[in-house]
Write an enzyme that holds these catalytic residues in place. Structure first.
Site, PDB file in Angstrom:
ATOM      1  N   GLU A  77      48.089  13.930 -17.094  1.00  0.00           N
ATOM      2  CA  GLU A  77      49.055  14.886 -16.699  1.00  0.00           C
ATOM      3  C   GLU A  77      47.546  15.734 -17.540  1.00  0.00           C
ATOM      4  OE1 GLU A  77      52.651  15.806 -19.561  1.00  0.00           O
ATOM      5  OE2 GLU A  77      51.370  14.056 -20.517  1.00  0.00           O
ATOM      6  N   HIS A 166      59.417  16.288 -25.147  1.00  0.00           N
ATOM      7  CA  HIS A 166      58.219  15.428 -23.855  1.00  0.00           C
ATOM      8  C   HIS A 166      57.092  15.620 -25.245  1.00  0.00           C
ATOM      9  CE1 HIS A 166      54.505  15.728 -20.785  1.00  0.00           C
ATOM     10  NE2 HIS A 166      54.599  15.511 -21.808  1.00  0.00           N
TER      11      HIS A 166
HETATM   12 MN    MN Z   1      52.517  14.193 -22.070  1.00  0.00          MN
END
Ligand code: MN
Length: 238
Positions: A77, A166
């Site tokens: 990420e 998230h």
């Molecule tokens: Mn994350």
């Protein structure tokens, strides 16, 4: 050169603080823009925040391509960081985390709003980005620059962007500033969850939101708070 060493050290300490304060668990990451090369940033290799050391810090182009010539595994990420540095020249450090108390505000219409003097730093408007709006069904993780740029667009000029189902991403002018902002984003979420069941909450006014951050991220306060959190995390001797 000294400045870079100092920034890497702050990244390590920030990781330890986030782990110790329960902002980051096995996941979550901290980055800093390279002050000498603003098109590049530093971030740990894929490792849990409580374990990060200076030797883990890698350097990336804003596009997420590695500059460090080795085969260490980066965070999937990491694009979250590069996309924000692209969009926001004022941002020099970024934190992404999944703190549980923040998550209810990512999946309901109840906005995260500052309610005490230490949390005015999160700003009057905390936008929520929903990855599904543009990308449909995904793992909810931000895994490429397209998704990350879409998230950065939702952030706009805010301090914090919530990510539906998230987590959140927090921005700052320095590693120390963004760390305190991330800690107090988490504090605000916890307090708001406690206050709301009791009745109507009085939130900070726009004027208070403007005046309160100085007492947390003004130079004097920030040094004091940073030393406190670093010592609490056992990271002051690193
Ligand atoms: Mn994350």
């Amino acid at each position: 050169m000294f400045r870079i060493t100092e920034i890497k050290r702050d990244i390590v300490i920030a990781n330890r603080i986030l782990a110790h304060e329960g902002v980051a668990d096995a996941f979550g990451h901290v980055s800093a823009r390279n002050p000498g090369k603003p098109e590049q940033y530093f971030i740990s290799r894929s490792r849990s925040p409580s374990l990060v050391t200076a030797a883990d810090i890698m350097e990336f182009h804003l596009t997420g391509d590695s500059i460090s010539k080795d085969d260490r595994k980066p965070y999937a990420e990491r694009h979250i960081h590069g996309a924000i540095y692209e969009a926001r020249p004022d941002v020099h450090a970024v934190i992404h985390n999944h703190a549980h108390e923040i998550l209810p505000f990512t999946v309901t219409k109840t906005p995260l709003r500052p309610l005490v003097h230490t949390t005015g730093v999160i700003g009057g408007h905390v936008p929520v980005w929903d990855i599904a709006d543009r990308f449909g069904d995904t793992s909810l993780l931000v895994t490429d620059m397209d998704q990350a740029r879409d998230m950065a667009k939702a952030l706009g000029d805010a301090r914090v962007v919530l990510m539906r189902g998230h987590g959140c991403t927090v921005t700052g002018a320095s590693v120390r500033e963004v760390t305190l902002a991330a800690v107090y984003t988490h504090v605000n979420a916890k307090l708001q969850l406690q206050a709301m069941p009791l009745g109507n909450v009085t939130y900070l006014s726009p004027g208070e939101i403007e005046k309160t951050p100085e007492a947390l991220i003004g130079p004097l306060a920030m040094e004091r708070a940073w030393d406190y959190y670093a010592a609490r995390a056992g990271a002051d001797q690193l």
